[in-house]
Design a protein around this motif. Structure first.
Motif, short mmCIF file in Angstrom:
data_model
loop_
_atom_site.label_atom_id
_atom_site.label_comp_id
_atom_site.label_asym_id
_atom_site.label_seq_id
_atom_site.Cartn_x
_atom_site.Cartn_y
_atom_site.Cartn_z
N UNK A 190 -1.34 21.62 -15.47
CA UNK A 190 -0.05 21.93 -16.10
C UNK A 190 0.43 20.70 -16.86
N UNK A 191 1.02 20.91 -18.02
CA UNK A 191 1.85 19.90 -18.64
C UNK A 191 3.26 20.48 -18.63
N UNK A 192 4.11 19.85 -17.87
CA UNK A 192 5.44 20.41 -17.58
C UNK A 192 5.24 21.81 -17.01
N UNK A 193 5.85 22.82 -17.62
CA UNK A 193 5.71 24.16 -17.05
C UNK A 193 4.57 24.97 -17.67
N UNK B 13 -1.18 30.41 -10.29
CA UNK B 13 -0.45 29.15 -10.20
C UNK B 13 0.78 29.20 -11.10
N UNK B 14 1.85 28.62 -10.60
CA UNK B 14 3.09 28.58 -11.38
C UNK B 14 3.73 27.21 -11.24
N UNK C 6 0.62 27.64 -5.71
CA UNK C 6 -0.67 28.28 -5.93
C UNK C 6 -0.76 29.42 -4.91
N UNK C 7 -0.78 30.63 -5.43
CA UNK C 7 -0.82 31.81 -4.55
C UNK C 7 -2.20 32.41 -4.57
N UNK C 8 -2.69 32.78 -3.40
CA UNK C 8 -3.98 33.45 -3.29
C UNK C 8 -3.69 34.83 -2.69
N UNK C 9 -4.02 35.88 -3.45
CA UNK C 9 -3.69 37.23 -3.03
C UNK C 9 -4.68 38.24 -3.59
#
Lengths: 114, 111
Positions: free
Chosen positions: A49-52, A67-68, A77-80
């Protein structure tokens, strides 16, 4: 100055469940990276990421990973849904500048999927 | 073939020994070379980086790069028990920020 922090330090979940990992970079660092180390293998890049904004997500294994970085501060980081092969240590790193700039690593989150 | 090869060890040496850690690589586009040290249950921390062939020294540590042979080394002089850790080499191509790591070499310095 506080370093990169990650939460939780260890997570054990069952296959099919969802897990969210959090990373707080060093304050003022615009660049944030996620890496993963699977047992016995090398640490591998997931995304940057660079900033958002996602600059490079070429290492994300599949669409079960999201990822957010809302607001350009911490990242998740969500794993679903989680699969057995997702087990490993997830590292977050941050750096101040673009270009060759030291990436400071967090202690990692150890994810175990059973 | 992996882009970066590193012997996983473990490597055990007596205190005071000179340690040599090595990585080979296949991608001639790599221009930046780093050595990270990782203690158990901690994240990697940068020891040294270099971007040219030759030697770079920092205290007891010397990093060596031979681009013609695609081979990098880290030497530790007068090794101490506190040097016991996993040592990771990492590489970058120009214009990217995606580190390519070796698997790491586990070093144990015996008192």
């Amino acid at each position: 100055e506080a370093g990169v922090t990650q939460f939780p330090s260890h997570s054990v979940i069952e296959k099919g469940q969802t897990v969210t990992l959090r990373c707080d970079p060093i304050s003022g660092h615009d660049n944030l990276y996620w890496y993963r180390r699977v047992m016995g293998k090398e640490i591998k890049f997931l995304l940057h990421f660079v900033k958002e904004s996602k600059q490079d997500e070429s290492g994300m294994p599949n669409n079960r990973f999201l990822a957010e970085r809302t607001g350009g501060t911490y990242s998740t980081l969500k794993v679903q849904p989680a699969e057995l092969e997702d087990s490993g240590v997830y590292f977050c790193a941050s750096s101040q500048d673009l270009g060759l700039s030291e990436q400071y690593f967090g202690p990692g989150t150890r994810l175990t999927v059973t | 073939q992996k882009e970066v090869e590193q012997d996983p060890g473990p490597l055990s040496v007596p205190e005071g020994a000179i340690v040599s850690l090595n990585c080979t690589y296949s991608n001639s586009a790599f221009q930046y070379f780093m050595w990270y040290r990782q203690y158990s249950r901690k994240g990697p921390e940068l020891l040294m980086y270099t971007y040219s062939s030759g030697n770079k020294e920092d205290g007891r540590f010397t990093a060596q790069v031979d681009k013609s042979s695609k081979y990098i080394s880290l030497f530790i002089r007068d090794s101490q028990p506190s040097d016991s850790a996993t040592y990771l080499c990492a590489m970058l191509t120009s214009g990217t920020y995606k580190y390519i790591f070796g698997t790491g070499t586990r070093l144990k310095v015996l008192a």
